[in-house]
Design a protein around this motif. Sequence first.
Motif, PDB file in Angstrom:
ATOM      1  N   SER A  62       0.765  -1.252  -0.081  1.00 30.29           N
ATOM      2  CA  SER A  62       0.116  -0.170  -0.005  1.00 30.29           C
ATOM      3  C   SER A  62       0.905   1.443  -0.023  1.00 30.29           C
ATOM      4  O   SER A  62       2.179   1.154   0.272  1.00 30.29           O
ATOM      5  CB  SER A  62      -1.021   0.079   1.212  1.00 30.29           C
ATOM      6  N   VAL A  63       0.335   2.487  -0.602  1.00 35.47           N
ATOM      7  CA  VAL A  63       0.980   3.689  -0.480  1.00 35.47           C
ATOM      8  C   VAL A  63       1.281   4.178   0.902  1.00 35.47           C
ATOM      9  O   VAL A  63       2.455   4.598   1.291  1.00 35.47           O
ATOM     10  CB  VAL A  63      -0.021   4.840  -1.130  1.00 35.47           C
ATOM     11  N   LEU A  64       0.306   3.851   1.905  1.00 36.45           N
ATOM     12  CA  LEU A  64       0.815   4.284   3.606  1.00 36.45           C
ATOM     13  C   LEU A  64       1.859   3.426   4.073  1.00 36.45           C
ATOM     14  O   LEU A  64       2.608   4.094   4.592  1.00 36.45           O
ATOM     15  CB  LEU A  64      -0.723   3.949   4.159  1.00 36.45           C
ATOM     16  N   GLU A  65       1.724   2.107   3.703  1.00 33.93           N
ATOM     17  CA  GLU A  65       3.069   1.535   4.336  1.00 33.93           C
ATOM     18  C   GLU A  65       4.320   1.839   3.511  1.00 33.93           C
ATOM     19  O   GLU A  65       5.406   1.862   4.199  1.00 33.93           O
ATOM     20  CB  GLU A  65       2.831  -0.225   4.030  1.00 33.93           C
ATOM     21  N   MET A  66       4.490   1.996   2.254  1.00 32.18           N
ATOM     22  CA  MET A  66       5.638   2.399   1.481  1.00 32.18           C
ATOM     23  C   MET A  66       6.030   3.857   1.915  1.00 32.18           C
ATOM     24  O   MET A  66       7.178   3.987   2.095  1.00 32.18           O
ATOM     25  CB  MET A  66       5.182   2.405   0.214  1.00 32.18           C
ATOM     26  N   THR A  67       5.225   4.651   2.152  1.00 37.44           N
ATOM     27  CA  THR A  67       5.515   5.880   2.704  1.00 37.44           C
ATOM     28  C   THR A  67       6.237   5.980   3.923  1.00 37.44           C
ATOM     29  O   THR A  67       7.320   6.635   4.436  1.00 37.44           O
ATOM     30  CB  THR A  67       4.406   6.883   2.607  1.00 37.44           C
ATOM     31  N   ALA A  68       5.634   5.085   4.867  1.00 41.16           N
ATOM     32  CA  ALA A  68       5.950   5.055   6.149  1.00 41.16           C
ATOM     33  C   ALA A  68       7.326   4.370   6.303  1.00 41.16           C
ATOM     34  O   ALA A  68       8.305   4.771   7.162  1.00 41.16           O
ATOM     35  CB  ALA A  68       4.868   4.358   7.175  1.00 41.16           C
ATOM     36  N   ALA A  69       7.670   3.576   5.285  1.00 41.72           N
ATOM     37  CA  ALA A  69       8.975   2.787   5.225  1.00 41.72           C
ATOM     38  C   ALA A  69      10.078   4.043   5.133  1.00 41.72           C
ATOM     39  O   ALA A  69      11.190   3.840   5.627  1.00 41.72           O
ATOM     40  CB  ALA A  69       8.991   1.665   4.490  1.00 41.72           C
ATOM     41  N   TYR A  70       9.810   4.814   4.066  1.00 43.17           N
ATOM     42  CA  TYR A  70      10.733   5.854   3.405  1.00 43.17           C
ATOM     43  C   TYR A  70      10.991   6.913   4.690  1.00 43.17           C
ATOM     44  O   TYR A  70      12.052   7.645   4.558  1.00 43.17           O
ATOM     45  CB  TYR A  70      10.181   6.605   2.468  1.00 43.17           C
ATOM     46  N   THR A  71      10.244   6.914   5.526  1.00 42.75           N
ATOM     47  CA  THR A  71      10.597   7.969   6.745  1.00 42.75           C
ATOM     48  C   THR A  71      11.803   7.597   7.374  1.00 42.75           C
ATOM     49  O   THR A  71      12.373   8.447   7.842  1.00 42.75           O
ATOM     50  CB  THR A  71       9.124   8.117   7.906  1.00 42.75           C
ATOM     51  N   ALA A  72      12.080   6.437   7.562  1.00 42.62           N
ATOM     52  CA  ALA A  72      13.535   5.870   8.156  1.00 42.62           C
ATOM     53  C   ALA A  72      14.599   6.293   7.274  1.00 42.62           C
ATOM     54  O   ALA A  72      15.614   6.725   8.132  1.00 42.62           O
ATOM     55  CB  ALA A  72      13.255   4.473   8.421  1.00 42.62           C
ATOM     56  N   PHE A  73      14.516   6.326   6.191  1.00 42.01           N
ATOM     57  CA  PHE A  73      15.635   6.930   5.587  1.00 42.01           C
ATOM     58  C   PHE A  73      15.916   8.374   5.595  1.00 42.01           C
ATOM     59  O   PHE A  73      17.266   8.807   5.924  1.00 42.01           O
ATOM     60  CB  PHE A  73      15.401   6.783   3.904  1.00 42.01           C
ATOM     61  N   ALA A  74      14.863   9.362   5.834  1.00 42.04           N
ATOM     62  CA  ALA A  74      15.142  10.729   6.248  1.00 42.04           C
ATOM     63  C   ALA A  74      14.978  11.031   7.868  1.00 42.04           C
ATOM     64  O   ALA A  74      15.477  12.109   8.197  1.00 42.04           O
ATOM     65  CB  ALA A  74      13.887  11.652   5.538  1.00 42.04           C
ATOM     66  N   ASN A  75      15.134  10.139   8.493  1.00 46.84           N
ATOM     67  CA  ASN A  75      14.775  10.162  10.059  1.00 46.84           C
ATOM     68  C   ASN A  75      16.003   9.325  10.756  1.00 46.84           C
ATOM     69  O   ASN A  75      15.814   8.968  11.948  1.00 46.84           O
ATOM     70  CB  ASN A  75      13.408   9.746  10.522  1.00 46.84           C
ATOM     71  N   ARG A  76      17.269   9.309  10.394  1.00 44.11           N
ATOM     72  CA  ARG A  76      18.278   8.650  11.116  1.00 44.11           C
ATOM     73  C   ARG A  76      17.915   7.361  11.298  1.00 44.11           C
ATOM     74  O   ARG A  76      18.241   6.631  12.389  1.00 44.11           O
ATOM     75  CB  ARG A  76      18.643   9.297  12.225  1.00 44.11           C
ATOM     76  N   GLY A  77      17.121   6.432  10.364  1.00 42.12           N
ATOM     77  CA  GLY A  77      16.912   5.207  10.585  1.00 42.12           C
ATOM     78  C   GLY A  77      15.722   4.799  11.460  1.00 42.12           C
ATOM     79  O   GLY A  77      15.287   3.720  11.750  1.00 42.12           O
ATOM     80  N   MET A  78      15.002   5.875  12.124  1.00 39.88           N
ATOM     81  CA  MET A  78      13.880   5.729  13.075  1.00 39.88           C
ATOM     82  C   MET A  78      12.920   5.438  12.315  1.00 39.88           C
ATOM     83  O   MET A  78      12.275   6.556  11.360  1.00 39.88           O
ATOM     84  CB  MET A  78      13.827   6.794  14.173  1.00 39.88           C
ATOM     85  N   HIS A  79      12.074   4.483  12.335  1.00 36.84           N
ATOM     86  CA  HIS A  79      10.842   4.270  11.644  1.00 36.84           C
ATOM     87  C   HIS A  79       9.448   4.512  12.654  1.00 36.84           C
ATOM     88  O   HIS A  79       9.420   3.717  13.934  1.00 36.84           O
ATOM     89  CB  HIS A  79      10.580   2.691  11.235  1.00 36.84           C
ATOM     90  N   HIS A  80       8.533   5.168  12.243  1.00 41.95           N
ATOM     91  CA  HIS A  80       7.378   5.491  12.993  1.00 41.95           C
ATOM     92  C   HIS A  80       6.163   4.899  12.137  1.00 41.95           C
ATOM     93  O   HIS A  80       5.898   5.378  11.174  1.00 41.95           O
ATOM     94  CB  HIS A  80       7.097   6.684  13.200  1.00 41.95           C
ATOM     95  N   ALA A  81       5.386   3.995  12.827  1.00 43.93           N
ATOM     96  CA  ALA A  81       4.110   3.592  12.188  1.00 43.93           C
ATOM     97  C   ALA A  81       3.229   4.772  12.004  1.00 43.93           C
ATOM     98  O   ALA A  81       3.125   5.603  12.764  1.00 43.93           O
ATOM     99  CB  ALA A  81       3.442   2.536  12.943  1.00 43.93           C
ATOM    100  N   PRO A  82       2.374   4.689  11.018  1.00 46.13           N
ATOM    101  CA  PRO A  82       1.457   6.004  10.755  1.00 46.13           C
ATOM    102  C   PRO A  82       0.420   5.944  11.772  1.00 46.13           C
ATOM    103  O   PRO A  82      -0.046   4.875  12.174  1.00 46.13           O
ATOM    104  CB  PRO A  82       0.756   5.418   9.323  1.00 46.13           C
ATOM    105  N   VAL A  83       0.023   7.067  12.089  1.00 46.22           N
ATOM    106  CA  VAL A  83      -0.943   7.306  13.044  1.00 46.22           C
ATOM    107  C   VAL A  83      -1.617   8.384  12.639  1.00 46.22           C
ATOM    108  O   VAL A  83      -1.388   9.732  12.272  1.00 46.22           O
ATOM    109  CB  VAL A  83      -0.408   7.253  14.691  1.00 46.22           C
ATOM    110  N   GLY A  84      -3.245   8.459  12.865  1.00 43.17           N
ATOM    111  CA  GLY A  84      -3.973   9.439  12.447  1.00 43.17           C
ATOM    112  C   GLY A  84      -4.748  10.042  13.494  1.00 43.17           C
ATOM    113  O   GLY A  84      -5.494  11.248  13.462  1.00 43.17           O
ATOM    114  N   ILE A  85      -4.770   9.619  14.845  1.00 40.63           N
ATOM    115  CA  ILE A  85      -5.495  10.144  15.893  1.00 40.63           C
ATOM    116  C   ILE A  85      -4.425  10.608  16.908  1.00 40.63           C
ATOM    117  O   ILE A  85      -3.580   9.872  17.308  1.00 40.63           O
ATOM    118  CB  ILE A  85      -6.526   9.149  16.502  1.00 40.63           C
ATOM    119  N   THR A  86      -4.648  11.719  17.580  1.00 43.95           N
ATOM    120  CA  THR A  86      -4.136  12.066  18.830  1.00 43.95           C
ATOM    121  C   THR A  86      -4.875  11.896  20.149  1.00 43.95           C
ATOM    122  O   THR A  86      -4.171  11.269  21.176  1.00 43.95           O
ATOM    123  CB  THR A  86      -3.810  13.610  18.670  1.00 43.95           C
TER     124      THR A  86
END
Length: 595
Positions: free
Chosen positions: A460-484
């Motif tokens: 899915s687009v959501l999972e692929m986009t979340a995976a890429y966050t680690a490349f720009a965030n010093r290797g830290m991966h955050h699962a997508p979240v939509g509610i605070t």
Amino acid sequence: MLDQRHLTVILVSIAGLVTLMVGAVMAWFHSLPDIQSVHDYRPQVATLVLDRNGRPIDAIAREFRIIVPYQDMPPLLPLAFVAAEDSRFWDHRGVDAWSITRAAINNLRSGRRSQGGSTITQQVTRALLLSREKSYARKLAEAILSSRLEGILSKEEILFIYLNEIYLGDGAYGVEAAARTYFGKTVGQLTLGEIALLAGLPQSPSNYSPLRYPEAARARQRYVLNRMAEDGVITPEAARTAYQQGVHPSGEWRQSLNGYFSLYIRSQLLSRYSDADLFLQGLTVATTVDSRLQQAAAKAIHRGVAAVHERQPGRNRPQGGLVALETASGRIRAMIGGTDFNQTQYNRTVQANRQTGSAFKPLIYAAALEHGLSAQSVFDDAPIALPGGGGTLWRPANFNRDYRGSLNLTEALVHSSNVVAVRLLRKSGLKSALRQSYRLGITAPLQPDLTLALGASPVSVLEMTAAYTAFANRGMHHAPVGITHVRNREGRIAPWPQSPGRQAISERTASFINTALTEVVLRGTGKNAAGIPGSSGKTGTTDNHIDAWFIGSAGGLTTGVWLGHDHSISLGPGETGGKAAAPVWKDFMLQALQP
């Protein structure tokens, strides 16, 4: 001539009939609903969905209703409804004999039942305690219960229930929901003219809708303003001014562009709450989405889809999806799941798993580096033949069969070499690649063969986009979240679990991948995304130009874009991730990163 015996039988029979009648009447009175139940007025209340700035963007409801306390209503609002619906409300005790008589006379004159004599109290009684059956018994019960209601509730309490309960058309129950539906405002923000327009709706909400029948709504508004002036609630001058100012219905606060995100939020809520909770409990859901970015995303998708359609005029208009995540937290800032939510609610960023093409290669490179491969490694960018199924040979080829000889990892990724990706996967091993992909948040089933290097496994687009966050965030991966957080109607706040983040890859690997992806944008397949400071990203194109991808990061956002058709048909010749998807990414990011 009756003798004493016959007379006794008759008297006993009459007494029996009277007893039966009295008993029946007493039983009927006892069968009336308990009037005390109105003290616990808890109607169906919508779950309100807010954006990150606290602005309502949608509601989850069977009956769209938002309770507003009487003291929070503009003083003129209840007076407008009284003037329009029940001018003797403050004087009668639940039933207005004069209004009933007047209505009966007018109905006799017209020869049809064109007027009713129901008071506001009777309307509340009918809504809370009785059915809508048209019978004399129901009308008698309504009158009796209304008189009782006036004995236990104040006039203000009756108006509070009435103004929150009444149906005002277009799916809106109560004045707060109607104010948002018709004007995109809260009741506290309504003008006199808008108040009068709402007060004119109860008689026939469908026929006086300002969204569909503005002229009829204006005529009804004039009637209400005149009635308010006649009752001395406002001056004739105020009524005239309010009418001349006109009204400007909005009806756009629940915009269709938020529909995909709202359905996603509902699916998340159902992991903790029941359907009944969402429809009845009046929850308020604070989300992470940014309304400005939602607008930008919708515009970028529409422009990108239109550009493809213009280049491919003989083909159907494609679909598109875009997700923007806050890189450092995984919070969803924008989610557009298609070009028209009103046409189809299928969310292509969440529900659709699509082949990713070369957009999956950074995950293969990350796995190889984490497995111990040197970043200075060199691979042969040349044709390769490998054993395939059934004794055949598999010959993965580069796009346009363009080969460059010996390439280091950066150059191989910049030019999106297919054969180098396959060689890299063979060297590091399938198990390490699969394990690393799952550490980067991919939950979709991945094919355990070498086609994984070419993005053959749908994600899915959501999972692929979340995976890429680690490349720009010093290797830290955050699962997508939509509610605070979620607040109930009593005001208690329940924080929503946020992604704690995990070190999915080392900082060194993340730095190498992100630097290479920066080069992809500057001089590789992602050149159409260039022009945004600090941008990095990767294109993806599948066989026969069926799927076009671009995923990249800049300015604290990681955004994924996909274009294609729902039924996996070609976008058309030349429609690559670099040509079709990268411009959409750039269009969105230019708008999103404006100060």
